[in-house]
Design a protein around this motif. Structure first.
Motif, mmCIF file in Angstrom:
data_model
loop_
_atom_site.group_PDB
_atom_site.id
_atom_site.type_symbol
_atom_site.label_atom_id
_atom_site.label_comp_id
_atom_site.label_asym_id
_atom_site.label_seq_id
_atom_site.Cartn_x
_atom_site.Cartn_y
_atom_site.Cartn_z
ATOM 1 N N ALA A 1 39.463 50.505 44.761
ATOM 2 C CA ALA A 1 38.716 51.372 43.849
ATOM 3 C C ALA A 1 37.548 50.660 43.186
ATOM 4 N N THR A 2 37.634 49.330 42.993
ATOM 5 C CA THR A 2 36.611 48.614 42.223
ATOM 6 C C THR A 2 35.710 47.710 43.051
ATOM 7 N N LYS A 3 36.225 47.213 44.183
ATOM 8 C CA LYS A 3 35.506 46.244 45.030
ATOM 9 C C LYS A 3 35.106 44.985 44.248
ATOM 10 N N ASP A 4 35.925 44.618 43.285
ATOM 11 C CA ASP A 4 35.647 43.457 42.429
ATOM 12 C C ASP A 4 36.291 42.213 43.042
ATOM 13 N N LYS A 5 35.505 41.410 43.723
ATOM 14 C CA LYS A 5 36.047 40.233 44.416
ATOM 15 C C LYS A 5 36.495 39.149 43.446
ATOM 16 N N GLU A 6 35.823 38.999 42.319
ATOM 17 C CA GLU A 6 36.248 38.002 41.336
ATOM 18 C C GLU A 6 37.624 38.361 40.795
ATOM 19 N N TRP A 7 37.825 39.635 40.544
ATOM 20 C CA TRP A 7 39.144 40.086 40.093
ATOM 21 C C TRP A 7 40.191 39.853 41.184
ATOM 22 N N LEU A 8 39.847 40.145 42.419
ATOM 23 C CA LEU A 8 40.779 39.954 43.531
ATOM 24 C C LEU A 8 41.145 38.478 43.678
ATOM 25 N N LYS A 9 40.174 37.603 43.446
ATOM 26 C CA LYS A 9 40.452 36.167 43.533
ATOM 27 C C LYS A 9 41.483 35.760 42.497
ATOM 28 N N LYS A 10 41.349 36.263 41.277
ATOM 29 C CA LYS A 10 42.340 35.995 40.230
ATOM 30 C C LYS A 10 43.696 36.569 40.624
ATOM 31 N N ALA A 11 43.672 37.791 41.149
ATOM 32 C CA ALA A 11 44.915 38.443 41.551
ATOM 33 C C ALA A 11 45.631 37.657 42.641
ATOM 34 N N TYR A 12 44.871 37.109 43.574
ATOM 35 C CA TYR A 12 45.450 36.355 44.684
ATOM 36 C C TYR A 12 46.279 35.176 44.157
ATOM 37 N N GLY A 13 45.754 34.484 43.163
ATOM 38 C CA GLY A 13 46.486 33.356 42.595
ATOM 39 C C GLY A 13 47.798 33.771 41.958
ATOM 40 N N VAL A 14 47.808 34.917 41.283
ATOM 41 C CA VAL A 14 49.040 35.419 40.672
ATOM 42 C C VAL A 14 50.033 35.859 41.747
ATOM 43 N N LEU A 15 49.535 36.496 42.779
ATOM 44 C CA LEU A 15 50.410 36.954 43.858
ATOM 45 C C LEU A 15 51.100 35.798 44.564
ATOM 46 N N LEU A 16 50.436 34.662 44.644
ATOM 47 C CA LEU A 16 51.094 33.481 45.213
ATOM 48 C C LEU A 16 52.361 33.128 44.437
ATOM 49 N N LYS A 17 52.302 33.259 43.117
ATOM 50 C CA LYS A 17 53.476 32.959 42.284
ATOM 51 C C LYS A 17 54.559 34.018 42.457
ATOM 52 N N GLU A 18 54.146 35.265 42.521
ATOM 53 C CA GLU A 18 55.113 36.342 42.748
ATOM 54 C C GLU A 18 55.811 36.161 44.097
ATOM 55 N N TYR A 19 55.057 35.819 45.109
ATOM 56 C CA TYR A 19 55.631 35.611 46.444
ATOM 57 C C TYR A 19 56.597 34.423 46.437
ATOM 58 N N ASP A 20 56.221 33.357 45.745
ATOM 59 C CA ASP A 20 57.081 32.173 45.679
ATOM 60 C C ASP A 20 58.421 32.503 45.036
ATOM 61 N N PHE A 21 58.417 33.364 44.021
ATOM 62 C CA PHE A 21 59.674 33.771 43.392
ATOM 63 C C PHE A 21 60.602 34.396 44.422
ATOM 64 N N TRP A 22 60.107 35.352 45.208
ATOM 65 C CA TRP A 22 60.958 36.028 46.176
ATOM 66 C C TRP A 22 61.427 35.084 47.276
ATOM 67 N N MET A 23 60.575 34.135 47.640
ATOM 68 C CA MET A 23 60.912 33.254 48.747
ATOM 69 C C MET A 23 61.806 32.074 48.339
ATOM 70 N N THR A 24 61.874 31.796 47.050
ATOM 71 C CA THR A 24 62.729 30.694 46.589
ATOM 72 C C THR A 24 63.972 31.175 45.842
ATOM 73 N N LYS A 25 63.864 32.303 45.149
ATOM 74 C CA LYS A 25 64.970 32.787 44.321
ATOM 75 C C LYS A 25 65.740 33.952 44.946
ATOM 76 N N ARG A 26 65.205 34.539 46.002
ATOM 77 C CA ARG A 26 65.835 35.729 46.576
ATOM 78 C C ARG A 26 65.898 35.628 48.103
ATOM 79 N N MET A 27 66.238 34.455 48.597
ATOM 80 C CA MET A 27 66.278 34.218 50.040
ATOM 81 C C MET A 27 67.723 34.151 50.537
ATOM 82 N N SER A 28 67.980 34.785 51.666
ATOM 83 C CA SER A 28 69.308 34.769 52.275
ATOM 84 C C SER A 28 69.388 33.650 53.322
#
Length: 409
Positions: free
Chosen positions: A110-137
């Motif tokens: 909706a915004t095409k804001d790449k600077e915002w997406l860059k910030k979001a990408y860094g946060v998503l790395l942390k969210e992904y790490d949670f699932w891959m380290t704390k919720r892995m079978s």
């Protein structure tokens, strides 16, 4: 303008809260945020509810508020290392289905804001790490667990027993507490899918969402012009291969009990996540579409087939309940694979269901009975909820998107 549209336009803004400071159990958030209801119930921001609510906000042109909601989740991920169920201290014992990458994709689109997406990408790395380290079978796929120690310490077995009505055989209080946080983490609280040993399952919707997460991260790398696109695509392909190995039966992906090496025989809306996230080949998509009749009624899509242990236990995430997110996932999945008429049929049933009950009650509701076409489920003791909340944000969001689908297809 139909009254229901006027109602949504007037009431969506009334669900916005602004609480930058912690207050008792409420965790303060830096930006204004939406809660699911105008008053009374659920006066906090929830994880997966907000994804569906956001889609309605964006279609209404309220992009900045959708962005606010998403950035509040960034704040919580940075603060706690994961996105909790909601912004309450008592929700820190579990997350919910990981829709954050999809929320980021929606806001960026909706915004095409790449600077915002860059910030979001860094946060998503942390969210992904949670699932891959704390919720892995042990089999390399992910599972819901929640924080078991917090569940035991807070005596959550009591809440679980209150919700299901009867005590399962041979299960300790400690294990019941574990079941509660894990099932709450699934968002389907309470449901019959896991037979009271959810800790032994890899769920189809969680792994479908993480497949979508990985594909979104690859997409974001391409947009941002940074390294990692191929690596993320490889992660997604590996996940799909493991899901195909363990979860695929008769062309459909189901939950998998890795402890007992058993593919579940319970057919539910969870299988449609793989379609919505684009993980299926054409043959698998057709198999799923051809089995939709097992869930579809005259008034919409039931969350499960009829019935699983209904004579003994109470599950609100079961037939005949129809939940707004499931209608959305089904009609979007069908549309993605070119089943336009089927998608329109499901969307139209949802629109008609919402409008019929709005005409009778003047409100939107948390869930609906897709067998009777009403909200009578709210008064049934078998439901586990004697009073049903009104004006749920995801109900409005999914209704808005269903109308958009019908208009543009």
């Amino acid at each position: 303008m139909p009254d229901i549209q006027k109602f949504i336009n007037e009431n969506f803004p009334k669900t916005i809260r602004c609480n930058p400071e912690d207050n008792g159990t409420l965790i303060g958030l830096p930006n204004p945020y939406n809660v699911p209801t105008v008053s009374d119930h659920f006066q906090e921001m929830y994880y997966w509810d907000t994804y569906f609510l956001n889609r309605g906000l964006i279609l209404k042109g309220w992009v900045e508020q959708a962005k606010n909601n998403t950035e509040n989740m960034f704040f919580l991920v940075e603060k706690y290392g994961f996105m909790p169920n909601g912004n309450r201290t008592y929700y820190l014992h579990n997350s919910q289905p990981p829709f954050l990458s999809m929320m980021v994709d929606d806001v960026y689109t909706a915004t095409k804001d790449k600077e915002w997406l860059k910030k979001a990408y860094g946060v998503l790395l942390k969210e992904y790490d949670f699932w891959m380290t704390k919720r892995m079978s042990p089999i390399g796929l992910n599972q819901y667990t929640g924080n078991r120690q917090m569940a035991v310490d807070e005596g959550m077995n009591v809440g679980f027993l209150e919700r299901i009505g009867n005590r399962p055989d041979g299960i300790s209080d400690e294990k019941l507490a574990w079941q509660y946080v894990a099932i709450c983490e699934s968002g389907w609280d309470i449901n019959p899918r896991f037979d009271f040993h959810v800790e032994d399952f890899c769920s189809v919707e969680l792994n479908s969402l993480l497949y979508g997460f990985e594909m979104n991260m690859a997409k974001f790398c391409g947009i941002l012009g940074i390294d990692g696109k191929e690596e993320w695509e490889k992660k997604a392909e590996n996940r799909k291969a493991l899901m195909t190995k363990y979860m695929l039966k008769d062309g459909i992906f189901y939950d998998y009990d890795f402890k007992n090496d058993v593919i579940s025989d319970k057919f539910t809306c969870a299988s449609f996540y793989a379609m919505t996230l684009g993980m299926l080949n054409d043959e698998q998509a057709k198999a799923l579409k051809d089995n939709l009749h097992r869930l579809e009624t005259d008034y919409g899509i039931a969350v499960t087939e009829k019935m699983y242990d209904a004579d003994r236990y109470t599950y609100q995430w079961q037939y005949p309940n129809g939940w707004s997110p499931m209608q959305n996932l089904v009609y979007n999945g069908l549309l993605r694979y070119g089943y336009v008429e089927d998608a329109k049929r499901v969307a139209k049933k949802y629109v008609d269901l919402i409008e019929r009950n709005f005409e009778k009650t003047g409100n939107l509701w948390e869930k609906y009975n897709v067998v009777t076409g009403g909200i009578d489920i709210a008064d049934e003791s078998s439901d586990g909820h004697k009073t049903m909340p009104s004006m749920m944000g995801w109900t409005a969001g999914v209704y808005i998107e269903a109308l958009d689908l019908l208009k543009n297809n």
